[in-house]
Motif scaffolding. Structure first.
Motif, PDB file in Angstrom:
ATOM      1  N   ILE A  44     -73.892   8.886  11.067  1.00 23.35           N
ATOM      2  CA  ILE A  44     -74.925   8.277  10.222  1.00 23.35           C
ATOM      3  C   ILE A  44     -74.548   6.850   9.834  1.00 23.35           C
ATOM      4  CG2 ILE A  44     -76.068   8.414   7.977  1.00 23.35           C
ATOM      5  CD1 ILE A  44     -75.822  11.480   8.185  1.00 23.35           C
ATOM      6  N   PHE A  45     -73.300   6.652   9.401  1.00 20.39           N
ATOM      7  CA  PHE A  45     -72.867   5.341   8.924  1.00 20.39           C
ATOM      8  C   PHE A  45     -72.251   4.487  10.034  1.00 20.39           C
ATOM      9  CE2 PHE A  45     -73.464   7.397   4.958  1.00 20.39           C
ATOM     10  CZ  PHE A  45     -73.506   6.433   3.958  1.00 20.39           C
ATOM     11  N   GLY A  46     -71.589   5.138  11.011  1.00 21.35           N
ATOM     12  CA  GLY A  46     -70.765   4.436  11.989  1.00 21.35           C
ATOM     13  C   GLY A  46     -69.302   4.570  11.611  1.00 21.35           C
TER      14      GLY A  46
ATOM     15  N   ASN B 107     -61.534  17.405  -1.052  1.00 20.36           N
ATOM     16  CA  ASN B 107     -61.573  16.208  -0.211  1.00 20.36           C
ATOM     17  C   ASN B 107     -62.774  15.361  -0.603  1.00 20.36           C
ATOM     18  OD1 ASN B 107     -60.596  18.709   1.270  1.00 20.36           O
ATOM     19  ND2 ASN B 107     -59.752  17.125   2.593  1.00 20.36           N
ATOM     20  N   ILE B 108     -62.576  14.064  -0.687  1.00 19.38           N
ATOM     21  CA  ILE B 108     -63.667  13.140  -0.988  1.00 19.38           C
ATOM     22  C   ILE B 108     -63.714  12.098   0.119  1.00 19.38           C
ATOM     23  CG2 ILE B 108     -64.672  11.538  -2.650  1.00 19.38           C
ATOM     24  CD1 ILE B 108     -62.998  12.929  -4.829  1.00 19.38           C
ATOM     25  N   LEU B 109     -64.782  12.134   0.919  1.00 19.28           N
ATOM     26  CA  LEU B 109     -64.965  11.163   1.995  1.00 19.28           C
ATOM     27  C   LEU B 109     -65.655   9.917   1.443  1.00 19.28           C
ATOM     28  CD1 LEU B 109     -66.182  13.531   4.850  1.00 19.28           C
ATOM     29  CD2 LEU B 109     -63.881  12.603   4.518  1.00 19.28           C
ATOM     30  N   VAL B 110     -65.132   8.759   1.806  1.00 15.84           N
ATOM     31  CA  VAL B 110     -65.644   7.493   1.283  1.00 15.84           C
ATOM     32  C   VAL B 110     -66.137   6.646   2.452  1.00 15.84           C
ATOM     33  CG1 VAL B 110     -65.155   5.500  -0.176  1.00 15.84           C
ATOM     34  CG2 VAL B 110     -63.901   7.642  -0.539  1.00 15.84           C
ATOM     35  N   TYR B 111     -67.419   6.336   2.437  1.00 23.06           N
ATOM     36  CA  TYR B 111     -68.045   5.497   3.468  1.00 23.06           C
ATOM     37  C   TYR B 111     -68.767   4.327   2.805  1.00 23.06           C
ATOM     38  CZ  TYR B 111     -67.210   8.687   7.358  1.00 23.06           C
ATOM     39  OH  TYR B 111     -66.614   9.442   8.336  1.00 23.06           O
ATOM     40  N   VAL B 112     -68.755   3.184   3.469  1.00 24.06           N
ATOM     41  CA  VAL B 112     -69.433   1.996   2.944  1.00 24.06           C
ATOM     42  C   VAL B 112     -70.637   1.666   3.816  1.00 24.06           C
ATOM     43  CG1 VAL B 112     -67.332   1.098   1.904  1.00 24.06           C
ATOM     44  CG2 VAL B 112     -67.937   0.401   4.239  1.00 24.06           C
ATOM     45  N   LYS B 113     -71.624   1.041   3.210  1.00 23.00           N
ATOM     46  CA  LYS B 113     -72.825   0.667   3.960  1.00 23.00           C
ATOM     47  C   LYS B 113     -72.525  -0.450   4.953  1.00 23.00           C
ATOM     48  CE  LYS B 113     -77.425   0.790   4.507  1.00 23.00           C
ATOM     49  NZ  LYS B 113     -78.318   0.703   3.342  1.00 23.00           N
ATOM     50  N   ASN B 114     -71.771  -1.438   4.503  1.00 21.85           N
ATOM     51  CA  ASN B 114     -71.447  -2.579   5.354  1.00 21.85           C
ATOM     52  C   ASN B 114     -69.965  -2.896   5.179  1.00 21.85           C
ATOM     53  OD1 ASN B 114     -71.060  -5.167   6.474  1.00 21.85           O
ATOM     54  ND2 ASN B 114     -73.163  -5.763   6.044  1.00 21.85           N
ATOM     55  N   PRO B 115     -69.146  -2.704   6.217  1.00 24.27           N
ATOM     56  CA  PRO B 115     -67.706  -2.909   6.070  1.00 24.27           C
ATOM     57  C   PRO B 115     -67.309  -4.354   5.789  1.00 24.27           C
ATOM     58  CG  PRO B 115     -68.268  -2.515   8.376  1.00 24.27           C
ATOM     59  CD  PRO B 115     -69.516  -2.247   7.572  1.00 24.27           C
ATOM     60  N   ALA B 116     -68.233  -5.284   5.946  1.00 20.69           N
ATOM     61  CA  ALA B 116     -67.930  -6.686   5.666  1.00 20.69           C
ATOM     62  C   ALA B 116     -68.351  -7.108   4.263  1.00 20.69           C
ATOM     63  CB  ALA B 116     -68.619  -7.589   6.698  1.00 20.69           C
ATOM     64  N   LYS B 117     -69.095  -6.229   3.553  1.00 26.07           N
ATOM     65  CA  LYS B 117     -69.664  -6.659   2.269  1.00 26.07           C
ATOM     66  C   LYS B 117     -69.403  -5.718   1.102  1.00 26.07           C
ATOM     67  CE  LYS B 117     -73.572  -9.224   4.275  1.00 26.07           C
ATOM     68  NZ  LYS B 117     -75.055  -9.373   4.292  1.00 26.07           N
ATOM     69  N   TYR B 118     -68.776  -4.579   1.310  1.00 25.89           N
ATOM     70  CA  TYR B 118     -68.699  -3.571   0.262  1.00 25.89           C
ATOM     71  C   TYR B 118     -67.878  -4.044  -0.941  1.00 25.89           C
ATOM     72  CZ  TYR B 118     -63.977  -2.356   1.905  1.00 25.89           C
ATOM     73  OH  TYR B 118     -62.647  -2.382   2.245  1.00 25.89           O
ATOM     74  N   HIS B 119     -68.277  -3.548  -2.108  1.00 20.60           N
ATOM     75  CA  HIS B 119     -67.568  -3.896  -3.342  1.00 20.60           C
ATOM     76  C   HIS B 119     -66.427  -2.909  -3.581  1.00 20.60           C
ATOM     77  CE1 HIS B 119     -66.798  -5.116  -7.462  1.00 20.60           C
ATOM     78  NE2 HIS B 119     -66.823  -3.842  -7.791  1.00 20.60           N
TER      79      HIS B 119
ATOM     80  N   ASP C 176     -80.120   3.093  18.067  1.00 16.43           N
ATOM     81  CA  ASP C 176     -79.091   2.281  18.712  1.00 16.43           C
ATOM     82  C   ASP C 176     -77.704   2.477  18.107  1.00 16.43           C
ATOM     83  OD1 ASP C 176     -79.746  -0.907  17.022  1.00 16.43           O
ATOM     84  OD2 ASP C 176     -79.545   1.141  16.293  1.00 16.43           O
ATOM     85  N   ARG C 177     -77.520   3.421  17.186  1.00 18.60           N
ATOM     86  CA  ARG C 177     -76.216   3.606  16.577  1.00 18.60           C
ATOM     87  C   ARG C 177     -75.401   4.589  17.396  1.00 18.60           C
ATOM     88  NH1 ARG C 177     -73.651   2.316  12.198  1.00 18.60           N
ATOM     89  NH2 ARG C 177     -75.483   1.376  11.249  1.00 18.60           N
ATOM     90  N   VAL C 178     -74.155   4.212  17.666  1.00 18.29           N
ATOM     91  CA  VAL C 178     -73.238   5.074  18.386  1.00 18.29           C
ATOM     92  C   VAL C 178     -72.242   5.644  17.393  1.00 18.29           C
ATOM     93  CG1 VAL C 178     -71.466   5.196  20.174  1.00 18.29           C
ATOM     94  CG2 VAL C 178     -73.493   3.783  20.510  1.00 18.29           C
ATOM     95  N   GLY C 179     -72.045   6.949  17.441  1.00 16.67           N
ATOM     96  CA  GLY C 179     -71.175   7.605  16.476  1.00 16.67           C
ATOM     97  C   GLY C 179     -69.854   8.022  17.068  1.00 16.67           C
ATOM     98  N   PHE C 180     -69.328   9.103  16.575  1.00 16.18           N
ATOM     99  CA  PHE C 180     -68.016   9.613  16.923  1.00 16.18           C
ATOM    100  C   PHE C 180     -67.865   9.801  18.433  1.00 16.18           C
ATOM    101  CE2 PHE C 180     -65.203  13.326  17.568  1.00 16.18           C
ATOM    102  CZ  PHE C 180     -64.042  12.817  17.024  1.00 16.18           C
ATOM    103  N   GLY C 181     -66.745   9.297  18.986  1.00 15.37           N
ATOM    104  CA  GLY C 181     -66.454   9.480  20.400  1.00 15.37           C
ATOM    105  C   GLY C 181     -67.414   8.765  21.323  1.00 15.37           C
ATOM    106  N   GLY C 182     -68.181   7.807  20.799  1.00 18.41           N
ATOM    107  CA  GLY C 182     -69.135   7.097  21.627  1.00 18.41           C
ATOM    108  C   GLY C 182     -70.401   7.867  21.922  1.00 18.41           C
TER     109      GLY C 182
END
Length: 292
Positions: free
Chosen positions: A123-125, A153-165, A57-63
């Motif tokens: 993968i992450f959204g 380049n270092i790409l930074v992704y969080v698991k949950n955008p509402a909870k990340y430290h 059910d995850r939608v990624g880049f460009g829908g």
């Protein structure tokens, strides 16, 4: 935690494609990985299937769906097929292993970063993308037929955008580039880093140098660990190389697991990290029995 009965730090000699699925979900606040760049080398990989807990059910880049992105990415240029078949399941595992407040730092160069961002968006959204950090340095060959490439380049992704430290107050500040434009108080304090990090490579003659060819400077990892984890948190590097993440984590009071399948890397980390980590092998080596 399953890597050591006593829950201590570990350096693990293993194929990360085999080892990562044995680790518990949500175990790490920070994952930093510096995989081999796609420079034409043949990559070895396991033919296993990694399964996410949120498939379907995850939608990624460009829908588009994740499967569509994966197919487009693999068919865009055959040169990249082996590399992404190698890296993709490991990034899926990184998503599973991150805690809800966790963050992934994926360290690449200009050859792969745009493909990696599309894959991580899937993968992450896209809502979980935090930053693209540019690490700029000033050492090495000087190209004359084009602008010299002097950054990673270092790409930074969080698991949950509402909870990340994220705690920028723990990060070392840096001098202002135009100190005359700020007050003496601000000059003395320094400024918080932006998403462009000016930091030299590991000095070829410095004390930090281990001799490992792709060693990254501790100053770079100190900023990552300080901002995106807390003392006592678990951090992971599954392309650990010379063990810079482990060295920084130990100095900052974090707990760590460093994984690599290269025996040279394991030897370097064992010497560098000393008694702060046990060296393990996965699968475990058979126990030697005394001869009758």
């Amino acid at each position: 935690m399953t890597w050591r009965p006593d829950g201590g730090n570990a350096v693990v000699h293993a194929d990360n494609g085999v080892y990562l699925p044995t680790l518990p979900s949500g175990a790490f606040t920070l994952i930093y990985v510096d995989p081999p760049f796609n420079t034409g080398r043949v990559q070895s990989r396991q033919g296993t299937t990694m399964v996410r807990s949120n498939t379907g059910d995850r939608v990624g880049f460009g829908g588009q769906s994740y499967q569509t992105i994966k197919g487009a990415l693999h068919s865009y240029d055959d040169v990249f097929t082996d590399y992404w078949a190698f890296l993709e399941p490991r990034l899926l595992e990184a998503w599973r292993l991150l805690a809800e407040d966790g963050t992934l730092y994926l360290h690449l160069d200009y050859r792969e970063v745009h493909y990696a961002k599309v894959m991580l968006d899937a993968i992450f959204g896209r809502e979980c993308f935090l930053n693209e950090i540019i690490w700029a340095y000033d050492y090495g060959a000087r190209a004359k037929s084009r602008w010299p490439a002097k950054h990673d380049n270092i790409l930074v992704y969080v698991k949950n955008p509402a909870k990340y430290h994220f705690n920028s107050a723990e990060v070392d500040r840096e001098p202002y580039m135009a100190p005359g434009l700020v007050t003496p108080e601000k000059r003395a304090l320094g400024k918080l880093p932006t998403d462009v990090w000016w930091h030299t490579i590991v000095s070829p003659t410095g004390k930090e140098k281990t001799g490992y060819p792709t060693q990254k400077p501790e100053g770079l990892l100190r900023r990552v660990v300080s901002a995106s984890s807390r003392p006592g948190d678990w951090v992971l590097d599954f392309f650990a190389g010379s063990g810079t993440l482990g060295a920084v984590a130990a100095s900052l009071g974090r707990k760590f697991v460093c994984v690599d399948q290269n025996p040279e890397a394991i030897d370097v980390m064992a010497k560098r990290l000393g008694e702060s980590a046990a060296v393990l092998t996965h699968p475990p080596l058979p126990t030697a029995h005394p001869s009758e």
